[in-house]
Design a protein around this motif. Structure first.
Motif, PDB file in Angstrom:
ATOM      1  N   GLN A 126      -2.142  57.940 -60.887  1.00  0.00           N
ATOM      2  CA  GLN A 126      -2.639  59.035 -60.059  1.00  0.00           C
ATOM      3  C   GLN A 126      -2.735  60.323 -60.874  1.00  0.00           C
ATOM      4  O   GLN A 126      -1.945  60.549 -61.793  1.00  0.00           O
ATOM      5  N   TYR A 127      -3.693  61.167 -60.507  1.00  0.00           N
ATOM      6  CA  TYR A 127      -3.881  62.462 -61.167  1.00  0.00           C
ATOM      7  C   TYR A 127      -4.152  63.521 -60.105  1.00  0.00           C
ATOM      8  O   TYR A 127      -4.608  63.214 -59.000  1.00  0.00           O
ATOM      9  N   THR A 128      -3.891  64.784 -60.448  1.00  0.00           N
ATOM     10  CA  THR A 128      -4.247  65.892 -59.575  1.00  0.00           C
ATOM     11  C   THR A 128      -4.808  67.026 -60.426  1.00  0.00           C
ATOM     12  O   THR A 128      -5.010  66.875 -61.640  1.00  0.00           O
ATOM     13  N   ARG A 129      -5.103  68.151 -59.824  1.00  0.00           N
ATOM     14  CA  ARG A 129      -5.629  69.298 -60.560  1.00  0.00           C
ATOM     15  C   ARG A 129      -4.516  69.983 -61.356  1.00  0.00           C
ATOM     16  O   ARG A 129      -3.347  69.897 -60.954  1.00  0.00           O
ATOM     17  N   PRO A 130      -4.856  70.647 -62.462  1.00  0.00           N
ATOM     18  CA  PRO A 130      -6.198  70.889 -63.013  1.00  0.00           C
ATOM     19  C   PRO A 130      -6.749  69.661 -63.731  1.00  0.00           C
ATOM     20  O   PRO A 130      -5.989  68.781 -64.153  1.00  0.00           O
ATOM     21  N   ALA A 131      -8.061  69.629 -63.887  1.00  0.00           N
ATOM     22  CA  ALA A 131      -8.706  68.487 -64.530  1.00  0.00           C
ATOM     23  C   ALA A 131      -8.310  68.373 -65.995  1.00  0.00           C
ATOM     24  O   ALA A 131      -8.293  67.274 -66.555  1.00  0.00           O
ATOM     25  N   VAL A 132      -7.994  69.503 -66.619  1.00  0.00           N
ATOM     26  CA  VAL A 132      -7.498  69.505 -67.997  1.00  0.00           C
ATOM     27  C   VAL A 132      -6.181  70.272 -68.010  1.00  0.00           C
ATOM     28  O   VAL A 132      -6.113  71.419 -67.564  1.00  0.00           O
ATOM     29  N   TRP A 133      -5.145  69.629 -68.508  1.00  0.00           N
ATOM     30  CA  TRP A 133      -3.814  70.249 -68.561  1.00  0.00           C
ATOM     31  C   TRP A 133      -3.238  70.047 -69.955  1.00  0.00           C
ATOM     32  O   TRP A 133      -3.120  68.921 -70.430  1.00  0.00           O
ATOM     33  N   ARG A 134      -2.950  71.169 -70.625  1.00  0.00           N
ATOM     34  CA  ARG A 134      -2.418  71.150 -71.986  1.00  0.00           C
ATOM     35  C   ARG A 134      -3.251  70.258 -72.903  1.00  0.00           C
ATOM     36  O   ARG A 134      -2.730  69.498 -73.719  1.00  0.00           O
ATOM     37  N   GLY A 135      -4.548  70.364 -72.742  1.00  0.00           N
ATOM     38  CA  GLY A 135      -5.467  69.611 -73.577  1.00  0.00           C
ATOM     39  C   GLY A 135      -5.683  68.175 -73.155  1.00  0.00           C
ATOM     40  O   GLY A 135      -6.449  67.447 -73.792  1.00  0.00           O
TER      41      GLY A 135
END
Length: 343
Positions: A265-274
């Motif tokens: 599973q993933y959530t926002r932000p779409a990019v996190w720490r690269g």
């Protein structure tokens, strides 16, 4: 669903006043009674254990204390067993025996006057304090369980089920949780020390009680309280109305007729720490998203729990599923997938 828990540390279960379990009690979905096993002792030290017969380290929980407690809570009269391990027909059997779905059980708390009226763990009053309120067991309300819609669930409701955590018992699974979510009443016995006398579950099975023993994994704990908490959460979250969003339990690991591990599973932000989420999840194409998640569930199960892949019914697999499994090194032409030799 009525839940009774017998433990030498009943305060451990005050945690059931928190979060979704506390809300479920407020809504009347579950009624929890935590009983102190020592309330059924008669010596000055309130002893519940003794040395092992045959020698050895540690202490074993005594059958006579457990029997007084369970007889009281189940509404049973003491009965002597014969040499064949069956109830003596000459003994007094005036009390009703729990026989599963048709059992009628009167607890000692409801009858009044018992040394083990127990503690009802209820949700706190809506005053924002979050403190647990403890009431006599006879003051609690109970609610019947609505049948769960999971495809693995039995077609009938259970009556009272007596459950003992035991590291030597069969593994507790999602299938067991689904079945037990249909019970009207669950009673848990928490062992301590070297465990409970082996005659206790044998005796109550002979009285017609539905007795289960489960392990929650290949490890040993100090007592059964943690294991009971695990099983309780797995069971009660399947009750209709327990979860805020019922859809949240539909596509979980081990759920349904195809018991796979869930996709990540993933959530926002779409990019996190690269680090970005998979592009397909941002595509807006629900068909591609569903396929991606299904393929990942198959791949994760293949890597972590290949035994679950082996239990799949090939006839029920889609063409895309079979293609994914073949790419992972599985033969899918037989009744169940078979792992091919890998170099």
């Amino acid at each position: 669903m009525q839940i009774d828990i017998v433990s030498v540390f009943p305060e451990y279960f005050d945690v059931l006043n928190l979060s979704l379990f506390g809300k479920a009690q407020s809504k009347g979905l579950v009624s929890v009674h935590a009983h102190n096993l020592r309330d059924w002792t008669h010596d000055v030290h309130h002893s519940v254990d003794d040395t092992p017969v045959g020698g050895g380290a540690g202490m074993v929980m005594k059958p006579e204390v457990w029997a007084e407690c369970l007889d009281d809570l189940l509404g049973l009269e003491p009965r002597e067993m014969n040499a064949d391990g069956e109830s003596d027909s000459n003994s007094d059997a005036s009390a009703g025996v729990c026989d599963g779905a048709d059992a009628t059980v009167t607890t000692s708390a409801a009858a009044g006057g018992s040394p083990g009226n127990g503690t009802v763990v209820t949700a706190a009053e809506s005053d924002g304090t979050g403190d647990a309120e403890h009431l006599p067991a006879s003051d609690s309300a109970s609610a019947d369980t609505v049948p769960n819609s999971d495809s693995q669930a039995p077609t009938h409701n259970l009556g009272t089920v007596l459950i003992f955590p035991n590291p030597s018992a069969p593994l507790f699974t999602q299938r067991d949780a689904t079945e037990l979510s249909h019970a009207k009443r669950l009673m848990f016995g928490c062992g301590r020390y070297e465990g409970y006398d082996a005659r206790i579950p044998e005796y109550y099975r002979a009285q017609g009680v539905d007795v289960r023993e489960y392990s929650i994994g290949d490890y040993v704990l100090n007592g059964g309280e943690v294991a009971v908490s695990v099983m309780l959460e797995a069971i009660t979250r399947l009750l209709p109305g327990f979860m805020g969003n019922p859809e949240s339990i539909v596509e979980e690991s081990y759920t349904g007729s195809e018991a796979l591990l869930e996709h990540r599973q993933y959530t926002r932000p779409a990019v996190w720490r690269g680090m970005g989420v998979p592009d397909v999840l941002l595509s807006g194409d629900h068909g591609k998203v569903d396929r991606f998640r299904r393929d990942e569930a198959l791949a994760r199960t293949d890597a972590i729990r290949p035994d679950l892949i082996e239990q799949l019914d090939c006839a029920q697999l889609s063409k895309a599923d079979r293609k994914t499994l073949m790419a992972l090194g599985w033969e899918v032409s037989a009744e169940h997938p078979r792992r091919l030799n890998r170099e």
